[in-house]
Design a protein around this motif. Structure first.
Motif, mmCIF file in Angstrom:
data_model
loop_
_atom_site.group_PDB
_atom_site.id
_atom_site.type_symbol
_atom_site.label_atom_id
_atom_site.label_comp_id
_atom_site.label_asym_id
_atom_site.label_seq_id
_atom_site.Cartn_x
_atom_site.Cartn_y
_atom_site.Cartn_z
ATOM 1 N N MET A 341 0.736 -1.295 0.005
ATOM 2 C CA MET A 341 0.182 0.076 -0.076
ATOM 3 C C MET A 341 0.686 1.311 -0.090
ATOM 4 S SD MET A 341 -3.183 -0.933 2.655
ATOM 5 C CE MET A 341 -3.917 -2.636 2.650
ATOM 6 N N LEU A 342 2.038 0.828 0.089
ATOM 7 C CA LEU A 342 3.124 2.191 -0.047
ATOM 8 C C LEU A 342 3.471 3.065 1.081
ATOM 9 C CD1 LEU A 342 2.256 3.997 -3.622
ATOM 10 C CD2 LEU A 342 3.686 2.084 -3.107
ATOM 11 N N GLU A 343 2.767 2.365 2.287
ATOM 12 C CA GLU A 343 3.051 2.889 3.565
ATOM 13 C C GLU A 343 4.135 2.370 4.206
ATOM 14 O OE1 GLU A 343 0.673 5.350 5.309
ATOM 15 O OE2 GLU A 343 0.469 5.541 3.066
ATOM 16 N N GLY A 344 5.371 3.008 3.937
ATOM 17 C CA GLY A 344 6.621 2.583 4.545
ATOM 18 C C GLY A 344 7.404 1.417 3.362
ATOM 19 N N GLY A 345 8.431 1.040 4.077
ATOM 20 C CA GLY A 345 9.253 0.131 3.456
ATOM 21 C C GLY A 345 10.103 0.836 2.373
ATOM 22 N N ARG A 346 10.852 -0.394 1.534
ATOM 23 C CA ARG A 346 11.782 0.283 0.517
ATOM 24 C C ARG A 346 10.998 0.721 -0.755
ATOM 25 N NH1 ARG A 346 16.614 -4.084 0.299
ATOM 26 N NH2 ARG A 346 17.381 -3.710 2.528
ATOM 27 N N ILE A 347 9.837 0.454 -0.973
ATOM 28 C CA ILE A 347 8.884 0.634 -2.032
ATOM 29 C C ILE A 347 9.006 2.390 -2.242
ATOM 30 C CG2 ILE A 347 6.708 0.666 -0.884
ATOM 31 C CD1 ILE A 347 7.419 -0.094 -4.634
ATOM 32 N N GLN A 348 9.220 2.863 -0.867
ATOM 33 C CA GLN A 348 8.900 4.422 -0.904
ATOM 34 C C GLN A 348 10.233 5.094 -1.555
ATOM 35 O OE1 GLN A 348 7.990 6.126 2.656
ATOM 36 N NE2 GLN A 348 5.620 5.496 2.195
ATOM 37 N N ASP A 349 11.265 4.283 -1.475
ATOM 38 C CA ASP A 349 12.707 4.947 -2.300
ATOM 39 C C ASP A 349 12.302 4.836 -3.829
ATOM 40 O OD1 ASP A 349 13.973 5.169 0.225
ATOM 41 O OD2 ASP A 349 14.468 3.098 -0.020
ATOM 42 N N HIS A 350 11.928 3.886 -4.468
ATOM 43 C CA HIS A 350 11.755 3.632 -5.678
ATOM 44 C C HIS A 350 10.628 4.531 -6.167
ATOM 45 C CE1 HIS A 350 14.221 0.300 -5.400
ATOM 46 N NE2 HIS A 350 13.570 -0.290 -4.658
ATOM 47 N N LEU A 351 9.516 4.881 -5.404
ATOM 48 C CA LEU A 351 8.451 5.647 -5.688
ATOM 49 C C LEU A 351 8.979 7.134 -5.847
ATOM 50 C CD1 LEU A 351 5.579 5.712 -6.188
ATOM 51 C CD2 LEU A 351 5.164 6.346 -3.890
ATOM 52 N N TYR A 352 9.853 7.554 -4.782
ATOM 53 C CA TYR A 352 10.528 8.861 -4.830
ATOM 54 C C TYR A 352 11.149 9.283 -5.939
ATOM 55 C CZ TYR A 352 12.975 12.668 -2.837
ATOM 56 O OH TYR A 352 13.528 14.154 -2.547
ATOM 57 N N TYR A 353 11.911 8.374 -6.540
ATOM 58 C CA TYR A 353 12.755 8.503 -7.277
ATOM 59 C C TYR A 353 11.997 8.182 -8.927
ATOM 60 C CZ TYR A 353 16.689 8.964 -4.373
ATOM 61 O OH TYR A 353 17.717 9.031 -3.323
ATOM 62 N N ASN A 354 10.877 7.866 -8.870
ATOM 63 C CA ASN A 354 10.477 7.644 -10.364
ATOM 64 C C ASN A 354 8.984 7.813 -10.515
ATOM 65 O OD1 ASN A 354 12.158 5.148 -11.674
ATOM 66 N ND2 ASN A 354 12.087 4.610 -9.377
ATOM 67 N N ILE A 355 8.182 8.385 -9.492
ATOM 68 C CA ILE A 355 6.884 8.922 -9.786
ATOM 69 C C ILE A 355 6.693 10.069 -10.484
ATOM 70 C CG2 ILE A 355 6.900 10.645 -7.559
ATOM 71 C CD1 ILE A 355 4.024 8.045 -8.436
ATOM 72 N N SER A 356 7.607 10.801 -10.850
ATOM 73 C CA SER A 356 7.597 11.879 -11.912
ATOM 74 C C SER A 356 8.207 11.556 -13.321
ATOM 75 C CB SER A 356 8.281 13.200 -11.248
ATOM 76 O OG SER A 356 7.608 13.399 -10.091
ATOM 77 N N ASN A 357 8.711 10.123 -13.318
ATOM 78 C CA ASN A 357 9.084 9.481 -14.397
ATOM 79 C C ASN A 357 7.899 9.177 -15.686
ATOM 80 O OD1 ASN A 357 10.504 8.192 -16.580
ATOM 81 N ND2 ASN A 357 11.495 6.719 -15.107
ATOM 82 N N TYR A 358 8.063 9.992 -16.757
ATOM 83 C CA TYR A 358 7.295 9.605 -17.605
ATOM 84 C C TYR A 358 7.201 8.055 -18.205
ATOM 85 C CZ TYR A 358 5.590 14.437 -18.282
ATOM 86 O OH TYR A 358 5.171 15.612 -17.784
ATOM 87 N N TYR A 359 8.383 7.416 -17.959
ATOM 88 C CA TYR A 359 8.729 6.108 -18.568
ATOM 89 C C TYR A 359 8.596 5.277 -17.588
ATOM 90 C CZ TYR A 359 10.431 8.485 -22.763
ATOM 91 O OH TYR A 359 10.374 9.159 -24.013
ATOM 92 N N CYS A 360 7.735 5.471 -16.406
ATOM 93 C CA CYS A 360 7.661 4.473 -15.332
ATOM 94 C C CYS A 360 5.965 4.074 -15.120
ATOM 95 C CB CYS A 360 8.040 5.148 -14.116
ATOM 96 S SG CYS A 360 7.659 4.057 -12.560
ATOM 97 N N THR A 361 5.952 2.733 -15.024
ATOM 98 C CA THR A 361 4.469 2.194 -14.587
ATOM 99 C C THR A 361 4.449 1.718 -13.363
ATOM 100 O OG1 THR A 361 4.083 1.955 -17.082
ATOM 101 C CG2 THR A 361 2.809 0.651 -15.609
ATOM 102 N N ILE A 362 3.521 2.019 -12.528
ATOM 103 C CA ILE A 362 3.345 1.576 -11.220
ATOM 104 C C ILE A 362 2.053 0.489 -11.225
ATOM 105 C CG2 ILE A 362 2.825 1.786 -8.800
ATOM 106 C CD1 ILE A 362 4.318 4.555 -9.250
ATOM 107 N N LEU A 363 2.328 -0.763 -11.156
ATOM 108 C CA LEU A 363 1.291 -1.731 -11.119
ATOM 109 C C LEU A 363 0.802 -2.383 -9.751
ATOM 110 C CD1 LEU A 363 -0.756 -3.677 -12.797
ATOM 111 C CD2 LEU A 363 1.162 -5.284 -12.650
ATOM 112 N N PHE A 364 -0.354 -1.782 -9.288
ATOM 113 C CA PHE A 364 -1.013 -2.223 -7.989
ATOM 114 C C PHE A 364 -1.481 -3.604 -8.125
ATOM 115 C CE2 PHE A 364 -0.627 2.128 -7.233
ATOM 116 C CZ PHE A 364 -0.084 2.221 -5.831
ATOM 117 N N ILE A 365 -1.111 -4.586 -7.532
ATOM 118 C CA ILE A 365 -1.778 -6.046 -7.456
ATOM 119 C C ILE A 365 -2.528 -6.384 -6.261
ATOM 120 C CG2 ILE A 365 0.018 -6.728 -9.176
ATOM 121 C CD1 ILE A 365 1.205 -8.302 -6.780
ATOM 122 N N GLY A 366 -2.629 -5.322 -5.473
ATOM 123 C CA GLY A 366 -3.353 -5.739 -4.002
ATOM 124 C C GLY A 366 -4.275 -4.470 -3.421
#
Length: 463
Positions: A341-366
């Motif tokens: 759910m993006l509430e903590g963990g290492r996923i936040q690092d990847h989100l921080y560096y990629n959320i503004s990246n047009y060439y990034c896709t985030i797929l939620f599976i839960g």
């Protein structure tokens, strides 16, 4: 025989059910209730005396079913905890992770007029987890276990998670034998890695989860079709990166296995895959340890091609330096990281560096609960706050429920319909939102079942 529902009544979390005979008290599950702001106080305030509980039966390892066991022991429970071997292993892993989460929250301090103040105290510590693990007594599937002279227990596989079981109890009182089943969480058919749920024997009473009451899974695609399409769009047609927030236990293993099948069939080139979660690595080792519990498809894959959870260009990331180095990997890649759910963990690092990246896709599976960062992204917020910065959302946001470990409305109905409506005395609904329970109840009543939406704290006499 009396039944009191003390948790997951008209809500999803905090499963805890008390079954009492003339001289024996059994607690079925003891999960964390984290749906209120006062969750610490809620979980410490048991509505019964923990030393009076003779036995705990644990249906599966998820924290909303197992997460308050160390607190129960901290407050004086001295009995055994019965579960399957895989559930014991996964529960130890998840409870230790909970301690780390508690401690990280405590270490987050704020500066006030009088200096620093600590965050909330931990609900329990590692020593309480290890005391919990010492109480586990493991029982295999479909083996009758005599608890005492009057009570027998059988665990029936229900999918959902490695080791997950429905608990079926046969209880003799005053010369009369009564049977009651607790479903735990019911899985879905044809789920990656896991076996399909098995049928229950006929019982007098059934306590049944209702998470997906009134809802059916939407996608007409298979898991492999969805992943192939998504990876192709995100990483092949345009050389970008696909980030998948995934819970470390269960979802990640299903995802890695599905990608392995896709690459093995040559459906996609073998692009780089990072699993950035130490917990996921440890959980995967437990899946390997209990390999005999995996479904036939996974067993066949292993016999023909080897380890389901290992393939070329797959890296399990453990230390933080290696995790940070992923941001410097500029080739197309897939990043699987927690928390879902993006509430903590290492996923936040990847989100921080990629959320503004047009060439990034985030797929939620839960599922992403309201109020979480994941929920804000899914509802389409154009800007998010992360690490005290406002970040524009230019990444593509997608979601699928194909990896949900829960059976949907149809699966739940079919699970209950294994029981003869003329023989079963009552179906109690738990573990679901009120609207889901009402939809499920309506459907079951149309099938002539006697149904009760359980109320928290109400005691039901089971004649």
């Amino acid at each position: 025989m009396k039944l009191t529902i003390w948790g997951a009544a008209r809500q999803v979390t905090g499963s805890m059910h008390l079954l009492q005979t003339d001289n024996y008290n059994i607690l079925i599950d003891c999960g964390l209730d984290y749906e209120k702001d006062t969750w610490l106080e809620e979980n410490e305030a048991f509505p019964f005396s923990p030393p009076d509980i003779d036995l705990v039966i644990l249906t599966h390892a998820h924290i909303d079913h197992s997460g308050n066991l160390p607190t129960l022991i901290r407050f004086g429970f001295e009995g055994q905890i019965l579960c399957t071997p895989a559930t014991a292993d996964l529960t130890e892993l998840l409870l230790l992770d909970s301690v780390n989460i508690f401690l990280s929250k405590q270490r987050k301090k704020r500066r006030g007029k009088r200096g620093f103040s600590e965050g909330p105290k931990p609900l329990y510590l590692q020593k309480h987890v290890m005391e919990t693990v010492d109480r586990f007594v493991t029982i295999g599937f479909n083996k009758s276990f005599r608890i005492n002279g009057q009570i027998n227990l059988t665990f029936i596989p229900v999918g959902h998670l490695l080791g997950a079981a429905a608990a079926v109890l046969s209880i003799e009182e005053h010369g009369i034998t009564k049977t009651i089943a607790f479903s735990g969480d019911i899985g879905r058919k044809n789920y990656p890695v896991l076996q399909d749920p098995e049928s229950l024997p006929e019982v007098d009473y059934l306590v049944c989860e209702s998470t997906y009451g009134g809802r059916n899974h939407k996608s007409t695609q298979t898991v492999e079709e969805l992943l192939t399409e998504t990876v192709n769009e995100a990483c092949i047609k345009s050389p970008g990166r696909l980030i998948i927030p995934a819970f470390s236990v269960g979802r990640t293993q299903a995802l890695v296995y599905s990608l392995n099948r896709i690459f093995s069939k040559g459906m996609l080139p073998r692009i780089k895959v990072f699993v950035d979660s130490p917990l996921a690595g440890y959980a995967t080792d437990i899946f390997r340890k209990h390999h005999a519990l995996l479904n036939g498809e996974a067993q066949d894959f292993y016999n023909q091609l080897g380890d389901e959870f290992e393939f070329e260009n797959l890296d399990y990331i453990q230390d933080m330096n290696a995790s940070k180095a992923i941001s410097n990997y500029y080739e197309p890649c897939i990043i699987i990281s927690s928390a879902g759910m993006l509430e903590g963990g290492r996923i936040q690092d990847h989100l921080y560096y990629n959320i503004s990246n047009y060439y990034c896709t985030i797929l939620f599976i839960g599922y992403c609960a309201k109020g979480t960062l994941g929920h804000r992204l899914l509802r389409g917020d154009p800007v998010i706050n992360l690490r005290h910065r406002e970040l524009s959302v230019f990444a593509t946001i997608k979601q699928t429920d194909l990896f949900s470990g829960h059976g949907d409305h149809t699966d739940l109905i079919n699970f209950v319909k294994q029981q003869n409506p003329k023989q079963i005395k009552k179906v109690f609904l738990v573990h679901g939102e009120t609207t889901a329970m009402e939809a499920f109840k309506t459907a079951l009543c149309e099938e002539s079942y006697a149904v009760e939406i359980a109320e928290k704290g109400r005691t039901y006499q089971l004649d």
